[in-house]
Design an enzyme around this catalytic site. Structure first.
Site, PDB file in Angstrom:
ATOM      1  CG  ASP A  45      15.164 -22.544   9.300  1.00  0.00           C
ATOM      2  OD1 ASP A  45      14.024 -23.047   9.401  1.00  0.00           O
ATOM      3  OD2 ASP A  45      15.385 -21.322   9.213  1.00  0.00           O
ATOM      4  CD  GLU A 125     -10.821 -14.375   6.406  1.00  0.00           C
ATOM      5  OE1 GLU A 125      -9.611 -14.567   6.601  1.00  0.00           O
ATOM      6  OE2 GLU A 125     -11.364 -14.436   5.305  1.00  0.00           O
ATOM      7  CE  LYS A 127     -10.206  -3.348   4.700  1.00  0.00           C
ATOM      8  NZ  LYS A 127      -8.863  -2.805   4.462  1.00  0.00           N
ATOM      9  CG  ASP A 129      -2.990  -2.126   6.252  1.00  0.00           C
ATOM     10  OD1 ASP A 129      -3.493  -1.952   5.121  1.00  0.00           O
ATOM     11  OD2 ASP A 129      -2.690  -1.206   7.023  1.00  0.00           O
ATOM     12  CE1 TYR A 239      -9.288 -11.196   0.348  1.00  0.00           C
ATOM     13  CE2 TYR A 239      -7.378 -11.223   1.801  1.00  0.00           C
ATOM     14  CZ  TYR A 239      -8.075 -10.668   0.745  1.00  0.00           C
ATOM     15  OH  TYR A 239      -7.559  -9.598   0.095  1.00  0.00           O
ATOM     16  CE  LYS A 328     -10.450   1.468   7.304  1.00  0.00           C
ATOM     17  NZ  LYS A 328      -9.227   1.408   6.517  1.00  0.00           N
ATOM     18  CB  CYS A 422      18.182  21.983  34.392  1.00  0.00           C
ATOM     19  SG  CYS A 422      16.880  21.004  35.166  1.00  0.00           S
ATOM     20  CB  CYS A 425      17.901  22.455  39.331  1.00  0.00           C
ATOM     21  SG  CYS A 425      19.038  21.708  38.146  1.00  0.00           S
ATOM     22  CB  CYS A 438      19.702  18.503  34.215  1.00  0.00           C
ATOM     23  SG  CYS A 438      20.086  19.125  35.864  1.00  0.00           S
ATOM     24  CB  CYS A 444      18.251  18.242  39.346  1.00  0.00           C
ATOM     25  SG  CYS A 444      16.836  18.564  38.269  1.00  0.00           S
TER      26      CYS A 444
HETATM   27  S1  IVH Z   1     -12.772 -10.318   1.640  1.00  0.00           S
HETATM   28  C1  IVH Z   1     -15.396  -8.700  -2.121  1.00  0.00           C
HETATM   29  N1  IVH Z   1     -11.160 -10.558   3.594  1.00  0.00           N
HETATM   30  O1  IVH Z   1      -9.363  -5.324   2.048  1.00  0.00           O
HETATM   31  C2  IVH Z   1     -14.065  -8.646  -1.529  1.00  0.00           C
HETATM   32  N2  IVH Z   1     -10.734  -8.779   2.090  1.00  0.00           N
HETATM   33  O2  IVH Z   1     -11.512  -3.188   0.150  1.00  0.00           O
HETATM   34  C3  IVH Z   1     -13.812  -9.816  -0.667  1.00  0.00           C
HETATM   35  N3  IVH Z   1      -8.715  -7.465   2.636  1.00  0.00           N
HETATM   36  O3  IVH Z   1      -8.615  -4.841  -1.076  1.00  0.00           O
HETATM   37  C4  IVH Z   1     -12.645  -9.480   0.159  1.00  0.00           C
HETATM   38  N4  IVH Z   1      -8.167  -8.630   4.418  1.00  0.00           N
HETATM   39  O4  IVH Z   1      -8.085  -7.163  -0.491  1.00  0.00           O
HETATM   40  C5  IVH Z   1     -11.441  -9.833   2.516  1.00  0.00           C
HETATM   41  N5  IVH Z   1      -9.801 -10.991   5.387  1.00  0.00           N
HETATM   42  C6  IVH Z   1     -10.074 -10.268   4.321  1.00  0.00           C
HETATM   43  C7  IVH Z   1      -9.277  -9.174   3.911  1.00  0.00           C
HETATM   44  C8  IVH Z   1      -9.646  -8.446   2.791  1.00  0.00           C
HETATM   45  C9  IVH Z   1      -7.838  -7.609   3.652  1.00  0.00           C
HETATM   46  C10 IVH Z   1      -8.614  -6.403   1.636  1.00  0.00           C
HETATM   47  C11 IVH Z   1      -9.120  -6.718   0.277  1.00  0.00           C
HETATM   48  C12 IVH Z   1      -9.581  -5.381  -0.254  1.00  0.00           C
HETATM   49  C13 IVH Z   1      -9.682  -4.535   0.954  1.00  0.00           C
HETATM   50  C14 IVH Z   1     -11.085  -4.017   1.132  1.00  0.00           C
END
Ligand code: IVH
Length: 681
Positions: A45, A125, A127, A129, A239, A328, A422, A425, A438, A444
């Site tokens: 850094d 990939e 998903k 969050d 993505y 999911k 307790c 005991c 205790c 105990c």
């Molecule tokens: S592909 C047609 N890949 O999950 C949509 N979506 O409803 C193509 N999300 O809000 C999306 N990770 O933003 C894709 N690896 C991933 C993702 C991803 C998260 C989100 C996306 C969307 C929600 C699904």
């Protein structure tokens, strides 16, 4: 003449400055890519900051050299009254989301049928969050970013997203070309560790905390003041391509991801092509099992048809494309009812309230009990018998009640009260902050049982066959009144007990006999000294070399051991001051316990006295073998990075410790370098 020369010098300087500025920008971009795209930092850094400072100074002297895509232009602008509305260059669709494997099969069948193919290749990939964003580049320059909004229009968050260092302000030319227009979709995320640190900081500042990394990421971007966003440790992963002009058309999603990466856009290194739906299932299982060890939160996987030409033929449902699916993970959180609140007494005497739940399946496991931690937690969450609650079970973690779900018109029972005595005991409990304890110690039965179980556990004396049930019998029959009594147990005593036969009785006495000869550190750990875990026990054994030396050390001497602070030193000293403890210890020795003292660690050598941290997996040996190697060489393996760390060894997929080491300027070694240093190679 003189004037002429000065002018020449000035043009020369400007030229030199221009070259240097360009060189600095190229280097900074290169290191941004290494860090954010390839996850493989190239410099410390401090070195990075030095490049940055030099660039900033030059730009201050030569303002004409400033360009909008210079890394210095990532500065936060002024707060805005509201976000402008932005129309996306292509609709940002949402995904159909399923948890049932049958639906995944049907998804694949529909696609195969529509395309008339026996097999379909997918790109999978995690998903992520986080917060979904559209980011637009024109001629390789970052021009704007917006949130998903209703899918057609979102909020313009250009200035905020500009402060995210993982978002390049300029695309890298791939074979000297960048698309004339590129709209990419990605997810702004916050790593779990960064999220924890952020919350800790907000807590110190007395500000409201974020509930999870997703809220933290979304909240940091949907911030009217970019100066706040710039302080937040945001990441992004791209993505999907929403729109592209002025570049050769891609055949496949995979080729598209590869191109994004070449342009310097971070793409997940967990993405993978799958040759069939079965591979998609395998990937789903793999990610679900790795879920808790990843540095970002994911809630499932996304499978996309790889062949881009096939996508328009598959079309759309109301809102979702038919060529992609979110698969999911099974939920880690469920609702159920608290049927009772029990109170357990642990090895240290602490009373723990435990919710007895109406059985509920969470992630494939039936959960019937969940810890409520302590009196204050129960009060804070206002939990009572009969309440409907949300229960979470994350990985191997003990199930926990996170909150009550208020019901319309419910009639609630009285508030929960911790017992004054307790429950095992009957001794009056003492309050220690949020905890109730205790004070009866090993008198105990609950604490005695806990102490014996701990004494026999794997990292302690490792007595096979001495599990919970046996301990229960030994204590309730009075055969064992302290851990020292284990060493006088005879086969004939055991045979008298329920569930014991000759063979099992012999096995247990043999196991106890074998455990008598043990390493000093194991014995120290087995004693159950408050605040002394296995690694502190090892440090103590290595430092002092004998039981007598540890027992007789005062607090000041104890604090000379690396990693032992005043609190731990006080607990150790207090434990050994206690006459009852000393008596039990002597009884153990009199009854045949032999302690193997550590060999003098090598005092010379490159690892002697060094604190070493591992991050990521090692290819050549297990983590515990590597730690033992360090100990043999007189070094100290440690679990977390601090300023005192001498080396961080980065294995495959190094995690957050790696970044911390980098940030603190700790020397980072590859596995190869570590092995060479250790003299193994
Ligand atoms: S592909 C047609 N890949 O999950 C949509 N979506 O409803 C193509 N999300 O809000 C999306 N990770 O933003 C894709 N690896 C991933 C993702 C991803 C998260 C989100 C996306 C969307 C929600 C699904």
């Amino acid at each position: 003449m003189a004037t002429h020369r000065r002018a020449a010098a000035k043009t020369l300087t400007l030229d030199a400055a221009r070259r240097r500025v360009e060189q600095l920008r190229a280097r900074i971009r290169h290191h941004d890519t290494l860090y954010y795209v390839l996850d493989r930092p190239g410099i410390s850094d401090a070195e990075y900051d030095a490049l940055f400072d030099e660039l900033r100074r030059l730009e201050a002297v030569f303002p004409d050299l400033v360009t909008p895509d210079s890394p210095t232009q990532r500065v936060a602008g002024e707060p805005v009254p509201s976000f402008p509305e932005v129309r996306h260059l292509a609709p940002m669709l949402s995904l159909d989301s399923v948890t049932d494997p049958e639906e995944v099969r049907r998804f694949d069948e529909r696609i195969r049928q529509a395309l008339g193919r026996a097999r379909v290749t997918y790109v999978v990939e995690p998903k992520f969050d986080g917060l979904s964003l559209e980011v637009v580049y024109e001629n390789g320059q970052y021009v704007r970013a917006s949130t998903r909004g209703d899918g057609e229009r979102g909020e313009g968050v250009t200035e905020n997203v500009r402060t995210i260092r993982a978002v390049p302000l300029r695309l890298h030319a791939d074979r000297r070309r960048v698309p004339r227009l590129l709209a990419v979709r990605g997810e702004a995320i916050m790593r779990v560790e960064d999220f924890r640190k952020l919350n800790a900081q907000l807590e110190r500042e007395g500000k409201p905390l974020f509930a999870n990394p997703r809220n933290a990421a979304a909240g940091s971007i949907r911030q009217l003041d970019p100066r706040v966003t710039t302080q937040r440790p945001l990441r992004i992963t791209f993505y999907d391509v929403l729109r592209i002009k002025g570049a050769p058309a891609f055949q496949s999603d995979w080729a598209q991801l590869v191109a994004l990466r070449k342009w310097g856009l971070p793409v997940s290194d967990l993405s993978r092509p799958c040759e069939s739906i079965d591979e998609v299932f395998t990937y789903h299982r793999e990610m679900e099992s790795r879920r808790d060890s990843l540095d970002v939160e994911i809630d499932g996987i996304v499978a996309k048809v790889d062949d881009l030409a096939a996508r328009p033929r598959l079309g759309m449902t109301a809102r979702h494309p038919r060529w992609a699916l979110a698969f999911k993970f099974s939920p880690r959180e469920r609702e159920t009812v608290i049927e009772d609140i029990a109170v357990q007494v642990g090895r240290t005497g602490v009373l723990t309230p435990v919710a007895v739940l109406k059985p509920v399946e969470i992630g494939g496991v039936t959960v019937t009990r969940a810890t409520l931690h302590n009196r204050e937690e129960v009060a804070r969450k206002d939990l009572r018998i009969g309440d409907r609650v949300r229960v979470i079970r994350a990985g191997d973690v003990i199930p926990e009640v996170i909150a009550r779900v208020p019901q319309r018109g419910e009639r609630r029972k009285a508030s929960f009260e911790m017992p004054k005595r307790c429950p095992v005991c009957g001794t009056p409990v003492v309050r220690e902050g949020p905890f109730d304890r205790c004070p009866n110690g090993l008198a105990c039965p609950a604490q005695l049982k806990g102490a014996i179980e701990h004494f026999a556990s794997r990292d302690a004396l490792d007595i096979r066959g001495l599990g919970k049930e046996t301990v229960e019998k030994l204590v309730s029959t009075g055969l064992v009144q302290s851990v020292a009594d284990l060493f006088t147990l005879r086969e004939e005593d055991l045979i008298e007990l329920d569930g014991f036969a000759e063979v099992s009785a012999r096995n247990l006495t043999d196991a106890i006999e074998k455990a008598k000869r043990t390493e000093l550190w194991r014995f120290l750990y087995a004693l159950g000294i408050p605040n002394v875990g296995a690694s502190t026990a090892r440090d103590l054994a290595d430092h002092f070399g004998s039981l007598a030396a540890v027992m007789n050390a005062d607090e000041e001497t104890l604090m000379q051991v690396e990693g032992i602070g005043p609190n731990v030193a006080a607990s150790i000293a207090e434990f050994f001051r206690h006459l009852g403890n000393r008596r039990i210890l002597h009884l153990c020795l009199r009854r045949g316990v032999q302690l193997v003292e550590p060999k003098r660690a090598r005092r010379a050598g490159p690892l002697a006295g060094k604190a070493v941290v591992f991050t990521g997996g090692l290819a050549s040996m297990s983590r515990s073998d590597a730690e033992n190697l360090i100990r043999r060489l007189g070094g100290r393996p440690s679990g977390s990075v601090s300023k005192k760390t001498d080396y961080a060894v980065a294995g495959t997929e190094p995690g957050s410790k790696y970044e911390k080491a980098r940030a603190l300027g700790v020397k980072i070694l590859s596995e190869e370098e570590f092995l060479r240093l250790a003299g193994v190679r």
